[in-house]
Design an enzyme around this catalytic site. Structure first.
Site, PDB file in Angstrom:
ATOM      1  N   ASP A   1       0.859  -1.197   0.000  1.00  0.00           N
ATOM      2  CA  ASP A   1       0.000   0.000   0.000  1.00  0.00           C
ATOM      3  C   ASP A   1       0.889   1.238   0.000  1.00  0.00           C
ATOM      4  OD1 ASP A   1       0.381   0.972   3.014  1.00  0.00           O
ATOM      5  OD2 ASP A   1       0.313  -1.206   2.983  1.00  0.00           O
TER       6      ASP A   1
ATOM      7  N   ASP B   1       0.493   3.615   2.327  1.00  0.00           N
ATOM      8  CA  ASP B   1       0.176   4.175   3.635  1.00  0.00           C
ATOM      9  C   ASP B   1      -1.016   5.140   3.480  1.00  0.00           C
ATOM     10  OD1 ASP B   1       0.722   4.061   6.398  1.00  0.00           O
ATOM     11  OD2 ASP B   1       1.759   5.970   6.323  1.00  0.00           O
TER      12      ASP B   1
HETATM   13  N1  LIG Z   1       1.162   1.338   5.788  1.00  0.00           N
HETATM   14  C1  LIG Z   1       1.622   0.465   6.685  1.00  0.00           C
HETATM   15  N2  LIG Z   1       2.013   0.901   7.909  1.00  0.00           N
HETATM   16  C2  LIG Z   1       2.486   0.006   8.806  1.00  0.00           C
HETATM   17  N3  LIG Z   1       2.591  -1.305   8.587  1.00  0.00           N
HETATM   18  C3  LIG Z   1       2.194  -1.770   7.398  1.00  0.00           C
HETATM   19  N4  LIG Z   1       2.162  -3.010   6.892  1.00  0.00           N
HETATM   20  C4  LIG Z   1       1.693  -2.944   5.645  1.00  0.00           C
HETATM   21  N5  LIG Z   1       1.384  -1.673   5.324  1.00  0.00           N
HETATM   22  C5  LIG Z   1       1.688  -0.909   6.399  1.00  0.00           C
END
Ligand SMILES: Nc1ncnc2[nH]cnc12
Ligand SMILES: CSC[C@H]1O[C@H](OP(=O)(O)O)[C@H](O)[C@@H]1O
Length: 293
Positions: free
Chosen positions: A209, A211
């Site tokens: 992703d 975030d």
């Molecule tokens: N955006 C994110 N922040 C923290 N841990 C994660 N694991 C996968 N995506 C994450």
């Protein structure tokens, strides 16, 4: 020098390794408490491997509650010389897009609720984590990754947050301004403890992703992570399978010194070391503590 035995720590979505032969899930006792799960001993591509699901099978344990010391101690006790750590992460810059694998080379540790060292009062030790990952493992991963069609990048800083909540937008922007590549919740203190245990460590950070900073993407959610993980997990398993013959062929300790990290690390004078603390350190630091000098 012992034959390489490769520890694989599986993160979110990776609770087993396919294709192992001579498989045995075994409970390994540690003086630091209970590891996340039984350890899975087996062979893959002719190499001895020990697999441990970081959150336990079924993802029972949160990032804060993982007993990182017990995990690393149990792997050390099981003869593990090298660890491949597999993790889901968020991408903090445009180039770390979902689906990309990053062989991270630095960490910023912002965790605050975890036991971070095997050492302490009774036996004080200070290891260098200036270069916290093993270049020999990184080289091997980069040798095979691109050939598997994996979008794999070498280098980048993994921001380790406490969690379990994801970041606020302001935090995400702060970490981006620091130049961090990816963010996750688990690689510290795991990497520091592997160094204290003189085990080579490499982290394969698999981006799921962006975030919560990217205007063109939804904010991270578990649903999003799991969806992207499905694709990443197969690639991760292929990467592990392909890299193992390289790692199994390694002869001698790594040139970067991961396996001699404790050589000059212990400060406490022999006559005032606490026997109870030393007893717990038998696997992690036995190489240096049991030496007659
Ligand atoms: N955006 C994110 N922040 C923290 N841990 C994660 N694991 C996968 N995506 C994450
Ligand atoms: C399921 S999203 C957040 C969760 O995923 C990552 O775990 P791991 O590093 O074990 O793959 C992240 O660090 C969080 O623990």
């Amino acid at each position: 020098m012992a034959r390489p035995r490769i520890g694989i720590i599986g993160g979110s979505g990776l609770y087993q390794i396919d294709g192992l032969t001579d498989v045995e899930w075994r409970r390994v006792e540690s003086p630091y408490g209970a590891p996340s799960d039984e350890l899975c001993f087996g062979r893959l591509e002719g190499v001895d491997v020990v697999f441990l699901p970081r959150h336990g099978r079924g993802h029972r344990i949160s990032p804060t509650e993982i007993n990182y010391r017990a995990n690393i101690d149990a792997l050390k006790r099981s003869g593990v010389t090298d660890i491949l750590s597999l993790s889901a992460v968020g991408g903090l810059q445009e180039r770390y897009a979902p689906g990309t694998f990053v062989i991270v080379d630095q960490f910023i540790d912002r965790t605050f609720a975890r036991e971070k060292s095997f050492f302490g009062t009774g036996c004080v030790g200070h290891v260098s984590v200036a270069r916290p990952v093993c270049p020999r493992l990184g080289d091997a991963l980069m040798e095979v990754g691109p050939g598997l069609g994996i979008d794999i990048l070498r280098g980048g800083t993994y921001m380790v947050m406490e969690g379990p909540q994801f970041s606020t937008f302001a935090e995400s922007e702060l970490y981006r301004s620091w130049g961090c590549a990816v963010i996750g919740m688990t690689n510290m203190p795991e990497a520091k403890l592997a160094r204290e245990a003189e085990i080579c460590y490499a982290s394969v950070a698999m981006v799921t992703d962006y975030d919560c900073w990217h205007q063109g993407h939804d904010d991270v959610s578990v649903e999003m992570v799991v969806r992207v993980l499905m694709g990443n997990a197969e690639k991760a398993k292929a990467l592990v399978k392909s890299v193992l013959p390289h790692l199994g062929g390694h002869e001698g300790p790594c040139h970067a010194g991961c396996q001699t990290a404790l050589e000059h690390a212990i400060m406490t004078a022999p006559e005032v070391r606490d026997p109870a603390v030393l007893a717990r350190l038998d696997a992690v630091a036995g190489r240096v503590l049991n030496r007659r000098s």
